[in-house]
Design a protein around this motif. Structure first.
Motif, PDB file in Angstrom:
ATOM      1  N   ASN A 232      17.770   5.220  -2.368  1.00  0.00           N
ATOM      2  CA  ASN A 232      16.712   4.886  -3.764  1.00  0.00           C
ATOM      3  C   ASN A 232      15.927   3.900  -3.515  1.00  0.00           C
ATOM      4  N   LYS A 233      15.354   3.631  -2.223  1.00  0.00           N
ATOM      5  CA  LYS A 233      14.695   2.684  -1.591  1.00  0.00           C
ATOM      6  C   LYS A 233      13.484   3.237  -1.358  1.00  0.00           C
ATOM      7  N   ASN A 234      12.224   2.639  -0.793  1.00  0.00           N
ATOM      8  CA  ASN A 234      11.082   3.216   0.164  1.00  0.00           C
ATOM      9  C   ASN A 234      10.881   2.494   1.698  1.00  0.00           C
ATOM     10  N   LEU A 235      12.213   3.814   2.192  1.00  0.00           N
ATOM     11  CA  LEU A 235      12.852   3.837   4.008  1.00  0.00           C
ATOM     12  C   LEU A 235      10.852   3.219   3.951  1.00  0.00           C
ATOM     13  N   GLU A 236       9.018   4.027   3.830  1.00  0.00           N
ATOM     14  CA  GLU A 236       8.083   3.263   4.802  1.00  0.00           C
ATOM     15  C   GLU A 236       8.302   1.683   4.596  1.00  0.00           C
ATOM     16  N   THR A 237       8.717   1.167   3.376  1.00  0.00           N
ATOM     17  CA  THR A 237       8.042  -0.185   3.681  1.00  0.00           C
ATOM     18  C   THR A 237       9.562  -1.292   3.725  1.00  0.00           C
ATOM     19  N   MET A 238      10.533  -0.179   4.524  1.00  0.00           N
ATOM     20  CA  MET A 238      11.441  -1.007   5.385  1.00  0.00           C
ATOM     21  C   MET A 238      10.874  -0.520   6.436  1.00  0.00           C
ATOM     22  N   VAL A 239      11.079  -0.041   6.772  1.00  0.00           N
ATOM     23  CA  VAL A 239      10.259   0.715   8.120  1.00  0.00           C
ATOM     24  C   VAL A 239       9.092  -0.424   8.461  1.00  0.00           C
TER      25      VAL A 239
END
Length: 457
Positions: free
Chosen positions: A286-293
């Motif tokens: 439910n998170k934006n993995l691209e943003t986390m990267v």
């Protein structure tokens, strides 16, 4: 078990009769003297196996094979040919023929090849029967696709299921049904009869997550089972592993998961023996993995390993057409569970459900319907049953038709009809079939009246 049906396609009447006499003792047989006649029979009969001569009048056997495969791709076809046409037979095998027989036919070889082909047919039927059994067990609730957005998601799931090992990334808010999509991919793949194992990466402590994923060996750590324990990856061998809330995975576990995805091998925690498994990985977040990267909290190389096939499940607020069908599914489910008899949802209650924000998505809707069915009485879900949602209707709905009173000054019936059609279309999200049901008329009648009142746009 019912007898298999064989279709014999040959223009030689003597051979037709000979084959029919031999095969009809064990099987139900159909006879065709041409490719065109064979295709006609296939339109009206369920056939398990075709014996097809290569040399036929008009449409030859090769063309007939292509037409048969276009009509029924899984139907097994055995080619029959004279010795000098062997090269053509090789071509036919490349185009989907199951096997071939050389004329003059040896009856022993004929019976052997037919029996072998029908074993394959039997196996396919058993696998399909087993698959249908698994699909019956697959929870149909929440699999509603009135909205175009969800139809696209389910189309994606069906396409990805054709591959057995493609890694899938499912994005979406909490409660939108990401696990339902993952299960759909699993149950429609060839892994359907193997385990579907899920693990919530955010619900397990950092210390235990790695051992839950990869297992641990004997005496790996204090408090562990003395004989060790299999991890989720090993338990899912042959099947599918769902890594839910993958964004919660700690850096150390991310490294080990990346290594596993690259090598399909792993070491249990505290173990020295490498283990190899065959498992499809589906990750959900439910998170934006691209943003986390970009923020440095999720490994870029792992992200690209997971992001082979990606789909986003839209929130319920963006697919309002699904709200009422889902609510009805849950209503019937909880009727059975609690012994209730709710049959319908009133128009005002429907409007309340549609206007609610549903920040918890399908999970929140399911819980709301469960509460109503458990706590309330009657056959209709009414607005007062949904008061806990805190929805304030922006405009009152018209009173039911039986309560309408004709004012002394009269009314404009055409305008009233037009207004009711507009309201029905708004309530149904533009779905004309559902709008017709709300108005108690047929869909063709509604379409006629939409055109009559100039509402097509």
């Amino acid at each position: 078990m019912d007898r298999y049906t064989l279709l014999i396609v040959d223009d030689d009447r003597l051979l037709q009769n000979a084959l029919n006499n031999i095969l009809s003792e064990q099987y139900h047989t159909l006879i065709a003297g041409s490719g065109e006649e064979a295709l006609e029979l296939l339109d009206h009969h369920a056939v398990d196996l075709v014996l097809l001569d290569i040399r036929l009048p008009n449409m030859d056997g090769m063309e007939a094979l292509r037409e048969i495969k276009a009509k029924e791709p899984t139907l097994l076809v055995i080619m029959m040919t004279a010795y000098e046409d062997i090269q053509t037979v090789i071509t036919s095998m490349r185009q989907g023929a199951y096997d071939y027989l050389v004329k003059p036919l040896e009856m022993e070889m004929l019976e052997l090849v037919v029996a072998k082909a029908l074993e394959t047919v039997w196996l396919k039927k058993e696998v399909e029967k087993l698959r249908r059994g698994y699909l019956r067990e697959f929870p149909a609730e929440e699999v509603v696709s009135e909205s175009e957005a969800m139809k696209n998601v389910f189309d994606f799931a069906a396409k990805v299921a054709k591959s057995d090992d493609t890694t899938v990334l499912i994005e979406g808010q909490s409660g939108v049904g990401k696990e339902v999509v993952a299960r759909m991919i699993h149950h429609r793949s060839r892994r359907f009869d193997k385990p579907f194992i899920g693990i919530n990466c955010g619900a397990i402590s950092r210390e235990l997550l790695e051992s839950e994923l990869f297992g641990y060996g004997k005496g790996a750590f204090t408090g562990g089972l003395p004989e060790g324990k299999q991890g989720k990856i090993e338990l899912a061998d042959g099947g599918t592993l769902l890594l839910d809330e993958i964004g919660e995975l700690q850096p150390e576990a991310q490294v080990k998961l990346l290594r596993f995805l690259e090598e399909r091998e792993f070491y249990p925690v505290g173990g020295s023996q490498r283990k190899k498994v065959d498992v499809r990985i589906i990750a959900a977040t439910n998170k934006n993995l691209e943003t986390m990267v970009h923020g440095g909290t999720f490994r870029e190389d792992l992200y690209y390993r997971l992001n082979v096939a990606r789909v986003t499940v839209p929130p319920l607020a963006e697919r309002k057409e699904d709200i009422i069908p889902l609510a009805l599914v849950f209503m019937h489910k909880f009727n059975q569970k609690f012994g209730r008899n709710f049959r319908r949802i009133s128009l005002q209650a429907r409007n309340m459900l549609i206007e609610h924000a549903w920040r918890g998505n399908i999970r929140e809707l399911k819980n709301a319907v469960e509460r109503v069915v458990l706590m309330e009485e009657g056959e209709t879900i009414e607005p007062q049953h949904l008061a806990f949602l805190g929805v304030v209707l922006h405009a009152p709905l018209p009173r039911p038709a039986q309560q309408i009173r004709l004012p002394p000054e009269g009314i404009n019936l055409d305008q009233l009809t037009r207004d009711l059609i507009v309201q029905a279309l708004e309530l149904s999200g533009g779905n004309r079939t559902r709008a017709a049901k709300l108005l108690g008329i047929s869909r063709p009648t509604l379409v006629y009246r939409i055109d009559k009142h100039g509402l097509s746009s």
